[in-house]
Scaffold this motif. Structure first.
Motif, mmCIF file in Angstrom:
data_model
loop_
_atom_site.group_PDB
_atom_site.id
_atom_site.type_symbol
_atom_site.label_atom_id
_atom_site.label_comp_id
_atom_site.label_asym_id
_atom_site.label_seq_id
_atom_site.Cartn_x
_atom_site.Cartn_y
_atom_site.Cartn_z
ATOM 1 N N PHE A 251 18.041 -2.499 -12.887
ATOM 2 C CA PHE A 251 17.338 -1.216 -12.983
ATOM 3 C C PHE A 251 16.052 -1.265 -12.160
ATOM 4 O O PHE A 251 14.964 -1.568 -12.674
ATOM 5 C CB PHE A 251 17.022 -0.896 -14.440
ATOM 6 N N GLU A 252 16.168 -0.962 -10.871
ATOM 7 C CA GLU A 252 14.999 -1.006 -10.004
ATOM 8 C C GLU A 252 15.262 -0.226 -8.719
ATOM 9 O O GLU A 252 16.356 -0.273 -8.171
ATOM 10 C CB GLU A 252 14.647 -2.451 -9.655
ATOM 11 N N GLN A 253 14.242 0.517 -8.271
ATOM 12 C CA GLN A 253 14.291 1.206 -6.980
ATOM 13 C C GLN A 253 12.956 1.023 -6.273
ATOM 14 O O GLN A 253 11.898 1.002 -6.913
ATOM 15 C CB GLN A 253 14.601 2.699 -7.156
ATOM 16 N N PHE A 254 13.038 0.917 -4.962
ATOM 17 C CA PHE A 254 11.839 0.649 -4.169
ATOM 18 C C PHE A 254 11.936 1.383 -2.839
ATOM 19 O O PHE A 254 13.002 1.447 -2.236
ATOM 20 C CB PHE A 254 11.709 -0.860 -3.930
ATOM 21 N N LEU A 255 10.813 1.962 -2.399
ATOM 22 C CA LEU A 255 10.779 2.660 -1.124
ATOM 23 C C LEU A 255 9.464 2.343 -0.417
ATOM 24 O O LEU A 255 8.381 2.599 -0.943
ATOM 25 C CB LEU A 255 10.919 4.166 -1.336
ATOM 26 N N LYS A 256 9.588 1.759 0.769
ATOM 27 C CA LYS A 256 8.419 1.355 1.544
ATOM 28 C C LYS A 256 7.740 2.567 2.179
ATOM 29 O O LYS A 256 8.408 3.495 2.664
ATOM 30 C CB LYS A 256 8.856 0.375 2.646
ATOM 31 N N PHE B 32 0.815 -1.205 0.000
ATOM 32 C CA PHE B 32 0.000 0.000 0.000
ATOM 33 C C PHE B 32 0.858 1.268 0.000
ATOM 34 O O PHE B 32 1.681 1.486 0.878
ATOM 35 C CB PHE B 32 -0.906 -0.022 1.235
ATOM 36 N N ARG B 33 0.690 2.084 -1.035
ATOM 37 C CA ARG B 33 1.317 3.397 -1.184
ATOM 38 C C ARG B 33 2.849 3.378 -1.244
ATOM 39 O O ARG B 33 3.488 4.397 -1.007
ATOM 40 C CB ARG B 33 0.847 4.348 -0.079
ATOM 41 N N ASP B 34 3.435 2.259 -1.563
ATOM 42 C CA ASP B 34 4.890 2.215 -1.745
ATOM 43 C C ASP B 34 5.280 2.918 -3.045
ATOM 44 O O ASP B 34 4.458 3.049 -3.964
ATOM 45 C CB ASP B 34 5.388 0.773 -1.787
ATOM 46 N N SER B 35 6.544 3.346 -3.131
ATOM 47 C CA SER B 35 7.081 3.919 -4.373
ATOM 48 C C SER B 35 7.930 2.859 -5.070
ATOM 49 O O SER B 35 8.744 2.187 -4.432
ATOM 50 C CB SER B 35 7.933 5.162 -4.079
ATOM 51 N N TRP B 36 7.769 2.766 -6.405
ATOM 52 C CA TRP B 36 8.479 1.721 -7.140
ATOM 53 C C TRP B 36 8.712 2.159 -8.583
ATOM 54 O O TRP B 36 7.794 2.651 -9.248
ATOM 55 C CB TRP B 36 7.647 0.443 -7.131
ATOM 56 N N VAL B 37 9.947 2.019 -9.050
ATOM 57 C CA VAL B 37 10.285 2.227 -10.468
ATOM 58 C C VAL B 37 11.130 1.038 -10.902
ATOM 59 O O VAL B 37 11.977 0.550 -10.146
ATOM 60 C CB VAL B 37 11.041 3.553 -10.704
ATOM 61 N N PHE B 38 10.913 0.610 -12.140
ATOM 62 C CA PHE B 38 11.519 -0.650 -12.563
ATOM 63 C C PHE B 38 11.640 -0.702 -14.080
ATOM 64 O O PHE B 38 10.777 -0.202 -14.807
ATOM 65 C CB PHE B 38 10.635 -1.802 -12.058
ATOM 66 N N LEU B 39 12.740 -1.275 -14.555
ATOM 67 C CA LEU B 39 12.880 -1.606 -15.962
ATOM 68 C C LEU B 39 13.365 -3.048 -16.045
ATOM 69 O O LEU B 39 14.440 -3.383 -15.548
ATOM 70 C CB LEU B 39 13.869 -0.685 -16.681
#
Length: 225
Positions: A194-199, A176-183
């Motif tokens: 190529f990936e970033q994640f923030l809880k 729920f409401r996490d930030s995520w960018v991915f290739l």
């Protein structure tokens, strides 16, 4: 008479020195600013190459047979995500083709052409639509993903499995409401770099109820046959 002659001599010397300085400065300026490529007879084309602007705003151009990309997640539920690939804006608030949840773009891994883009509401939408989308991704396709608002409420094991097969390391934690960018890519045998994640964490969230936005950029190798 002698004094007049001396003054004239000094004046002439001054003019000659000033002219020499002017010409020298002009030649130096030309040498520094005008560099022609080798095929036009110049010694070095380095200056021209260095002034070439990198695609998608990267700090430096990508090597040959690499694609430039930049992915930004959304900021809370206010500012939408954006995606740039080879200097082409694929998805953004300005293009009005983004939505709450997961925003996904598919790009041909050989030609760099955009195949498809879509958004999937992961708060109140139908998760089956995303499952179908992921299962139909063509072979040798790059997959760009950016979260916005809430990417995790409708997340299920089928979706996590499909993203894992594209190379994601963090999709199993996405909530729920996490930030995520991915290739990632179809048929990727290893985890994508190529990936970033923030809880989302009430104690550390930058925005009221949401973590800060994420930016992911780099050079991805072209699929060459």
């Amino acid at each position: 008479m002698r004094a007049t002659g001396l003054i004239r001599l000094l004046a002439l010397a001054f003019v000659l020195v000033a002219t020499w300085i002017l010409l020298h400065s002009s030649n130096s300026f030309s040498t520094k600013t005008i560099r022609l490529p080798r095929w036009m007879g110049a010694e070095d084309a380095k200056d021209i190459i260095e002034t070439k602007k990198a695609k998608c705003g990267l700090s430096k151009p990508c090597p040959t047979n690499y694609f430039a990309f930049k992915i930004c997640s959304g900021a809370a539920n206010v500012v939408g995500p954006s995606m740039c690939f080879e200097n082409q804006i694929i998805m953004s608030p300005v293009k009005n083709n983004i939505g709450r949840g997961l925003n996904i773009a598919l790009v041909n891994g050989t030609t760099g052409q955009v195949v498809r883009q879509d958004s999937f509401d992961m708060y109140s939408g139908d998760a089956k639509l995303l499952v179908k989308f992921l299962k139909e991704i063509p072979r040798d396709t790059l997959v760009l993903v950016a979260s916005y608002d809430d990417p995790g409420t409708k997340m299920n094991e089928d979706i996590r499995y499909l993203f894992s097969n594209l190379g994601s390391s963090y999709v199993k934690q996405l909530g729920f409401r996490d930030s995520w960018v991915f290739l990632g890519a179809r048929d990727l045998k290893n985890k994508s770099p190529f990936e970033q994640f923030l809880k989302s964490n009430p104690e550390t969230n930058k925005y009221d109820g949401w973590p800060e936005l994420l930016e992911l950029e780099g050079c991805v190798p072209r699929k060459v046959f």
